[in-house]
Design a protein around this motif. Structure first.
Motif, PDB file in Angstrom:
ATOM      1  N   UNK A 141       0.856  -1.186   0.000  1.00 33.76           N
ATOM      2  CA  UNK A 141       0.000   0.000   0.000  1.00 33.76           C
ATOM      3  C   UNK A 141       0.893   1.238   0.000  1.00 33.76           C
ATOM      4  N   UNK A 142       1.338   1.640  -1.190  1.00 36.11           N
ATOM      5  CA  UNK A 142       2.225   2.809  -1.268  1.00 36.11           C
ATOM      6  C   UNK A 142       1.411   4.079  -1.555  1.00 36.11           C
ATOM      7  N   UNK A 143       2.130   5.181  -1.688  1.00 37.44           N
ATOM      8  CA  UNK A 143       1.456   6.469  -1.909  1.00 37.44           C
ATOM      9  C   UNK A 143       0.539   6.434  -3.134  1.00 37.44           C
ATOM     10  N   UNK A 144       1.026   5.781  -4.189  1.00 37.58           N
ATOM     11  CA  UNK A 144       0.225   5.718  -5.425  1.00 37.58           C
ATOM     12  C   UNK A 144      -1.114   5.028  -5.179  1.00 37.58           C
ATOM     13  N   UNK A 145      -1.047   3.932  -4.409  1.00 40.76           N
ATOM     14  CA  UNK A 145      -2.293   3.195  -4.138  1.00 40.76           C
ATOM     15  C   UNK A 145      -3.258   4.073  -3.335  1.00 40.76           C
ATOM     16  N   UNK A 146      -2.731   4.763  -2.323  1.00 42.46           N
ATOM     17  CA  UNK A 146      -3.611   5.625  -1.527  1.00 42.46           C
ATOM     18  C   UNK A 146      -4.196   6.755  -2.383  1.00 42.46           C
ATOM     19  N   UNK A 147      -3.415   7.200  -3.333  1.00 42.26           N
ATOM     20  CA  UNK A 147      -3.934   8.228  -4.245  1.00 42.26           C
ATOM     21  C   UNK A 147      -5.088   7.667  -5.086  1.00 42.26           C
ATOM     22  N   UNK A 148      -4.916   6.412  -5.487  1.00 37.10           N
ATOM     23  CA  UNK A 148      -6.000   5.772  -6.260  1.00 37.10           C
ATOM     24  C   UNK A 148      -7.253   5.597  -5.399  1.00 37.10           C
ATOM     25  N   UNK A 149      -7.041   5.295  -4.124  1.00 36.40           N
ATOM     26  CA  UNK A 149      -8.189   5.192  -3.210  1.00 36.40           C
ATOM     27  C   UNK A 149      -8.917   6.540  -3.169  1.00 36.40           C
ATOM     28  N   UNK A 150      -8.125   7.594  -3.057  1.00 34.69           N
ATOM     29  CA  UNK A 150      -8.709   8.946  -3.031  1.00 34.69           C
ATOM     30  C   UNK A 150      -9.498   9.229  -4.305  1.00 34.69           C
ATOM     31  N   UNK A 151      -8.881   8.914  -5.447  1.00 32.76           N
ATOM     32  CA  UNK A 151      -9.556   9.177  -6.735  1.00 32.76           C
ATOM     33  C   UNK A 151     -10.887   8.435  -6.822  1.00 32.76           C
ATOM     34  N   UNK A 152     -10.870   7.172  -6.362  1.00 32.71           N
ATOM     35  CA  UNK A 152     -12.106   6.367  -6.434  1.00 32.71           C
ATOM     36  C   UNK A 152     -13.216   7.040  -5.630  1.00 32.71           C
ATOM     37  N   UNK A 153     -12.873   7.519  -4.452  1.00 33.88           N
ATOM     38  CA  UNK A 153     -13.901   8.151  -3.601  1.00 33.88           C
ATOM     39  C   UNK A 153     -14.383   9.472  -4.204  1.00 33.88           C
ATOM     40  N   UNK A 154     -13.447  10.230  -4.761  1.00 38.26           N
ATOM     41  CA  UNK A 154     -13.842  11.523  -5.344  1.00 38.26           C
ATOM     42  C   UNK A 154     -14.699  11.308  -6.593  1.00 38.26           C
ATOM     43  N   UNK A 155     -14.360  10.287  -7.373  1.00 39.79           N
ATOM     44  CA  UNK A 155     -15.178   9.979  -8.560  1.00 39.79           C
ATOM     45  C   UNK A 155     -16.598   9.604  -8.154  1.00 39.79           C
ATOM     46  N   UNK A 156     -16.745   9.002  -6.993  1.00 38.16           N
ATOM     47  CA  UNK A 156     -18.084   8.619  -6.522  1.00 38.16           C
ATOM     48  C   UNK A 156     -18.786   9.775  -5.813  1.00 38.16           C
ATOM     49  N   UNK A 157     -18.272  10.995  -5.984  1.00 33.43           N
ATOM     50  CA  UNK A 157     -18.916  12.206  -5.454  1.00 33.43           C
ATOM     51  C   UNK A 157     -18.895  12.345  -3.939  1.00 33.43           C
ATOM     52  N   UNK A 158     -17.951  11.663  -3.265  1.00 32.85           N
ATOM     53  CA  UNK A 158     -17.911  11.768  -1.797  1.00 32.85           C
ATOM     54  C   UNK A 158     -17.518  13.191  -1.372  1.00 32.85           C
ATOM     55  N   UNK A 159     -16.750  13.848  -2.211  1.00 37.29           N
ATOM     56  CA  UNK A 159     -16.287  15.206  -1.866  1.00 37.29           C
ATOM     57  C   UNK A 159     -14.841  15.156  -1.366  1.00 37.29           C
TER      58      UNK A 159
END
Ligand code: GTP
Length: 402
Positions: A129-147
């Motif tokens: 779980x490196x920085x890139x993966x956490x960034x992808x987690x962030x992108x997934x949530x933002x794409x789903x309109x979480x804010x």
């Protein structure tokens, strides 16, 4: 010779003239019968056809009835049927119980939303779980309109907990993700609908929102939710902007035996709302639901209209709920609308419609954060009972798939 030619010409003219008349009369006979009336009424049967008649030929002549035929010993002829107006048959339906509706409708959510939950779980199951993966987690949530802010909070907490935990089995990850998503959706918010009557007057619920978000449909479905819970309801069709809205609402009402108060097209919404509450008091109803128009031409216009409706209704008693209907598929646009309405009127609850048609379930989190008001109901389809009280646990379980 000339005489012979003259005679032949005259004979031809006579024959052609007679033929034309016959064709003309046939054409007249082929006129279509009058179109049937739109409302069903019982009318006299048509005259019987004669041998050789064409089936579509209208028969205008009066029917020979039985009284014209002298029968031996006959005293009175049976009467021809009278024209009778049939009373309209309204079948009152019994709506589905509301308890556990979200669980029953969960498949609608998971079908469109599982890209969010499954995507997150796949990312978290990676070897490193490196920085890139956490960034992808962030992108997934933002794409789903979480804010953005709620996303950052979630990722921060999850990152810390995963680090502290050390080992990460799929079950552990699922449990962590579930807890963090649930914390974002906030199970502590009071999502109860205030629809219980007061001593002298019914509870009043104003339904507001931009036209097209599913406002009228939601008002109708909400009437069913309340009737299913044993309440009596009166509907107020104060959306006088769209001509068909009042008819639509009335149809919803009739299906569950609720009266709809309506006024002339383009009439004053405040006076309809006032009359609806008056009717609610007269009937001793538990709840009055008022569908309003949500034109967003100008904020001042909207403020004037909704402000007046609220003030006028308050002459009878308090407004208990102001529900804002938002279309979940409109994403950020929905948030802009929410902001405008919240400035105009005190919203007490949000109804998110069309959650069945979007993978952006994160809007639940974003809109609650934006307004500081809970999502109380969610629309999960076009069916009459596809409106469910919002339950955070069932919602999150649907997101991550059980
Ligand atoms: N898939 C889906 N469709 C919905 C849902 N809620 C409403 N709709 C549909 O959205 C469309 C618009 O609904 P309306 O209730 O007419 O919208 P409105 O906001 O009242 O519009 P006005 O009457 O013009 O104010 C209709 O076709 C509804 O069936 C939902 O939860 N899911």
């Amino acid at each position: 010779m000339e005489t012979v030619i003259l005679v032949v010409v005259i004979a031809l003219v006579v024959i052609l003239g007679a033929g034309g008349l016959v064709i003309g009369s046939r054409r007249r006979n082929r006129q279509l019968p009058p179109s049937p009336p739109s409302t069903p009424t019982i009318t006299k049967p048509p005259a019987e056809p004669h041998v050789g008649d064409e089936a579509e030929t209208p028969r205008e002549e009066p029917r020979r009835t039985i009284e014209e035929v002298p029968l031996p010993g006959a005293t009175a002829a049976p009467e021809a049927p009278e024209e009778v107006e049939l009373p309209e048959q309204v079948v009152v339906e019994r709506p589905e119980p509301t308890e556990g509706r979200l669980v029953r409708l969960r498949s609608r959510l998971s079908r469109s939303q599982n890209s969010l939950g499954k995507g997150l779980l796949t990312l978290l199951s990676r070897e490193r779980l490196d920085d890139d993966t956490w960034e992808e987690v962030e992108d997934t949530l933002i794409t789903a309109d979480v804010g953005v802010t709620p996303t950052q909070e979630l990722v921060e907490r999850l990152r810390t907990r995963v680090r502290v935990l050390g080992t990460r089995t799929p079950d552990e990850l699922r449990t962590l993700l579930r807890e963090e998503l649930l914390a974002l959706v906030d199970p502590t918010l009071d999502r109860a609908l205030r629809t219980e009557s007061h001593e002298e007057s019914p509870a009043v619920v104003l339904v507001v929102g931009v036209n097209g978000t599913g406002k009228t449909t939601t008002t109708g479905k909400l009437a069913r939710v309340l009737v299913a819970d044993g309440r009596s309801v009166v509907l107020g069709a104060a959306d006088t902007f769209r001509a068909a809205a009042a008819d639509q609402l009335q149809t919803w009402g009739e299906r569950v035996g609720a009266r709809t108060v309506r006024g002339p097209e383009g009439g004053d919404p405040a006076s309809i709302a006032f009359d609806a509450v008056k009717e609610g008091i007269a009937e001793g109803a538990d709840t009055v639901l008022i569908d309003t128009a949500g034109r967003l031409h100008t904020k001042t216009g909207l403020m004037d209209e909704l402000g007046k409706v609220k003030r006028v209704v308050e002459k009878h008693g308090p407004v208990d709920e102001v529900l804002l209907v938002l279309d979940a598929t409109t994403g950020q646009n929905g948030l802009v609308q929410a902001r405008v309405f919240a400035e105009v009127v005190d919203i007490t609850g949000i109804v998110l419609t069309k959650l069945d048609g979007t993978a952006k379930g994160g809007i639940v989190v974003a809109v609650q954060r934006e307004l500081g008001v809970p999502v109380k109901l969610v629309g999960l389809g076009e069916g009459a009972d596809d409106l469910a009280p919002f339950e955070p646990e069932a919602f999150v379980d649907a997101l991550i798939g059980e």
